[in-house]
Design an enzyme around this catalytic site. Structure first.
Site, PDB file in Angstrom:
ATOM      1  N   HIS A  12       0.811  -1.319   0.237  1.00  0.00           N
ATOM      2  CA  HIS A  12       0.111  -0.107  -0.461  1.00  0.00           C
ATOM      3  C   HIS A  12       0.625   1.068  -0.789  1.00  0.00           C
ATOM      4  CE1 HIS A  12      -3.387  -2.879   1.246  1.00  0.00           C
ATOM      5  NE2 HIS A  12      -4.052  -2.016   0.583  1.00  0.00           N
ATOM      6  N   ASP A  45      -9.175  -1.656  -7.495  1.00  0.00           N
ATOM      7  CA  ASP A  45      -7.886  -1.932  -6.742  1.00  0.00           C
ATOM      8  C   ASP A  45      -7.691  -2.605  -6.896  1.00  0.00           C
ATOM      9  OD1 ASP A  45      -7.200  -0.846  -4.415  1.00  0.00           O
ATOM     10  OD2 ASP A  45      -8.929  -1.299  -2.648  1.00  0.00           O
TER      11      ASP A  45
HETATM   12 ZN    ZN Z   1      -5.801   0.197  -2.345  1.00  0.00          ZN
END
Ligand code: ZN
Length: 610
Positions: free
Chosen positions: A282, A440
């Site tokens: 991330h 995502d």
């Molecule tokens: Zn993400």
């Protein structure tokens, strides 16, 4: 790695001598002539993918405001400058001090801070929680109120310079506030300091470019960005910044919302410094990767909607900001331990709410026209809704929604042109959520070699997450297991291993309570040996997050070294991705390549399963 910056202070200045013993923990000293050079140095360090990322270790800036202000247009009080640091370099462990008033006592917390920032598990813990942080800071600076300013707002936890999510949120919540009681905050933030406005960001990216075979300028970034085999992990941070710049520049021109070159670069550098480089997955690379996927899917699905150019711009921006400040953990662990940040959002989509709140404030600060335009053309906040849609807890709702859409008779095979048209298959609000959600989790839809790189990175991040859970386990065992606490040699072992006062404070507090409710042992499920093994494992982590070059291994070599990737991928595909992308491609057949790619990746992983 920790740095001291001296700004405009002569090398033999006696004020340095006084602080020298306290500052012996630093790895390097840099002499600078002003704040623009400071930002240049920091940006350069960040984009070079080097060890000086300002997240390992803490760095401090010592300067003499009295000597400096006379030659500079900006208000550079210590208080103001610490706000500039939080505003433009949010996740970095940086703090500025006035050399005239700072005494060694003001800096004692640095030793404690370094113990936290040199261990990635302590550091992740510190980002999310504040209940176990150092207690020796809060009163140490009272004697001289001007010495350590910038944390004068009551909500900023202590004089520590280590990043915290709650401070990040509190700070950005006060940016550009319309509340008159916060007007001083408004005055402080509304203007971008001159030294940042006049910095030549373009040359910063081009300068010092290592002589690669392909020069940074020769690459055709837009073409690179246009392909589904976008290789984010083979690009440097500089290259990702250029890709992002080119895309947003084009989209902003098409949307008739041009932004000055330097302002756009500043926004992108701020975004880069809002992501933890030390996270394995991330981080900014993931953010740019999701932006690329979001933009690509938008071009294939949004073109029939009114204002589609600005929709593409807003959605692409939402994607690059969607995981801002992500701690590399998840909502369960943040809520489980009752953090301030989880209370702030009532335990609901805590991370996603954090990302969207801070990101929208950041856009408001640096690109206010964009937010005004968004509010004038849409009756919903597309950036907020898009980011909230990335919460995996909502995954099944989206799959059900798609099934429902697919079970109703189709009027036509593409989305219709009018968002209010009752015949349309998917309304705009649902579609933007589906696009960013798909982007995502699109790693598994990329060509196999790229997909495997992401799988490797998420495996590394999960390993860190598991260690963090072990750390929580250690703490809860200390809380509930009186047998461990009564064994003083065990306490000493733990304190030695942890080598700091975090556990010491905790154990002392619990020793005092060991006679109470002695029947808690039923929740105890870890042996002393396991506990010590976990502590050793955490304690022995290298202080530097060395760059793991295994990402460049061939696919066969990678899965031989990390065989758990195979089952990890199969689990994720079978549990989440496959069902979602099948339904998504059924609703929008122009996206068939997504489910085709998943199928062929799945076949490969299956063939490798032993
Ligand atoms: Zn993400």
């Amino acid at each position: 790695m920790s740095t001291i910056f001296y700004i405009s202070i002569p090398p033999n200045d006696e004020r340095r001598t006084l602080l020298k013993p306290t500052l012996s923990v630093f790895d390097r000293i840099i002499e600078l002539d002003g704040f623009q050079s400071l930002f240049k140095q920091i940006y350069n360090d960040r984009v070079l993918d080097a060890n000086y990322n300002y997240e390992n270790g803490v760095s401090i800036i010592l300067y003499d405001p009295a000597a400096y202000t006379s030659t500079c247009k900006d208000d550079l009080s210590i208080r103001h400058f610490n706000k500039v640091l939080k505003r433009f370099l949010p996740v970095l462990n940086l703090k500025c001090y006035d050399i005239n008033t700072t005494v060694p006592k003001d800096l004692v917390h640095l030793h404690h801070d370094l113990i936290i920032t040199d261990n990635r598990i302590f550091r992740m813990h510190h980002w999310m929680y504040d209940n176990l942080t150092t207690q020796n800071n809060t009163n140490s600076n009272n004697k001289n109120n001007t010495s350590v300013e910038g944390d004068d707002e009551s909500n900023f936890s202590c004089s520590s310079s280590i990043y915290k999510m709650i401070d990040h949120l509190t700070f950005f919540n006060r940016l550009n506030t319309t509340d008159p009681s916060e007007s001083s905050a408004l005055d402080d933030h509304i203007i971008i300091p001159e030294f940042l406005k006049s910095l030549n960001y373009e040359s910063l990216i081009i300068e010092n470019e290592i002589n690669n075979e392909t020069s940074i300028l020769d690459l055709d970034y837009f073409t690179l960005f246009n392909d589904w085999d976008f290789p984010a992990n083979n690009l440097s941070i500089k290259q990702l910044l250029i890709c992002s710049f080119k895309l947003i520049e084009i989209l902003s021109i098409e949307s008739n919302l041009p932004i000055q070159k330097n302002n756009l670069f500043l926004l992108l550098f701020t975004l880069e410094a809002s992501y933890h480089q030390v996270n394995k997955f991330h981080n900014f690379k993931h953010a740019v990767d999701v932006m690329q996927a979001t933009w690509k899917l938008s071009t294939l699905t949004l073109n029939n909607f009114p204002n589609f150019n600005i929709l593409k711009l807003l959605l692409s921006l939402a994607a690059i900001g969607h995981d801002l400040g992500h701690p590399g953990t998840n909502n369960q662990i943040i809520c489980k331990n009752d953090s301030k940040i989880s209370k702030e959002f009532h335990n609901k989509s805590v991370l996603e709410n954090f990302h969207q709140t801070v990101f929208i404030k950041l856009l408001n600060d640096q690109w206010p026209n964009l937010i005004i335009k968004m509010n004038s053309i849409l009756d919903f906040n597309i950036i907020r809704d898009a980011i909230l849609a990335t919460d995996m807890a909502l995954h099944n709702n989206y799959v059900s929604k798609l099934k429902e859409i697919n079970s109703t008779p189709k009027i036509q095979n593409i989305t219709t042109s009018d968002a209010k048209n009752p015949n349309q298959q998917i309304d705009l609000k649902t579609l933007i959520s589906l696009i960013i959600k798909a982007a995502d989790i699109s790693n598994v839809t990329r060509p196999l070699d790229i997909s495997a790189q992401w799988a490797f990175l998420i495996t590394l991040e999960f390993n860190d997450f598991n260690l963090l859970e072990k750390y929580f386990n250690i703490k809860s065992n200390l809380n509930i297991n009186k047998h461990l606490l009564k064994d003083t040699s065990m306490i000493k072992d733990i304190s030695d291993l942890m080598n700091n006062d975090i556990i010491q404070n905790l154990t002392t507090a619990n020793i005092n309570n060991t006679n109470d409710d002695d029947d808690d042992n039923d929740t105890y499920d870890t042996t002393e040996d396991e506990l010590i093994a976990s502590l050793n494992e955490i304690k022995s982590l290298p202080s530097l997050d060395t760059i793991n070059n295994d990402i460049h291994l061939t696919l066969d070599a990678l899965i031989e070294k990390y065989p758990s990737i195979i089952n990890g991928q199969l689990f994720f595909i079978d549990t989440f991705a496959s069902g979602f992308f099948e339904e998504f491609s059924k609703a929008l057949p122009q996206l068939n390549f997504l489910s085709d790619n998943i199928k062929s990746n799945r076949d490969y992983w299956l063939s490798k399963r032993k």
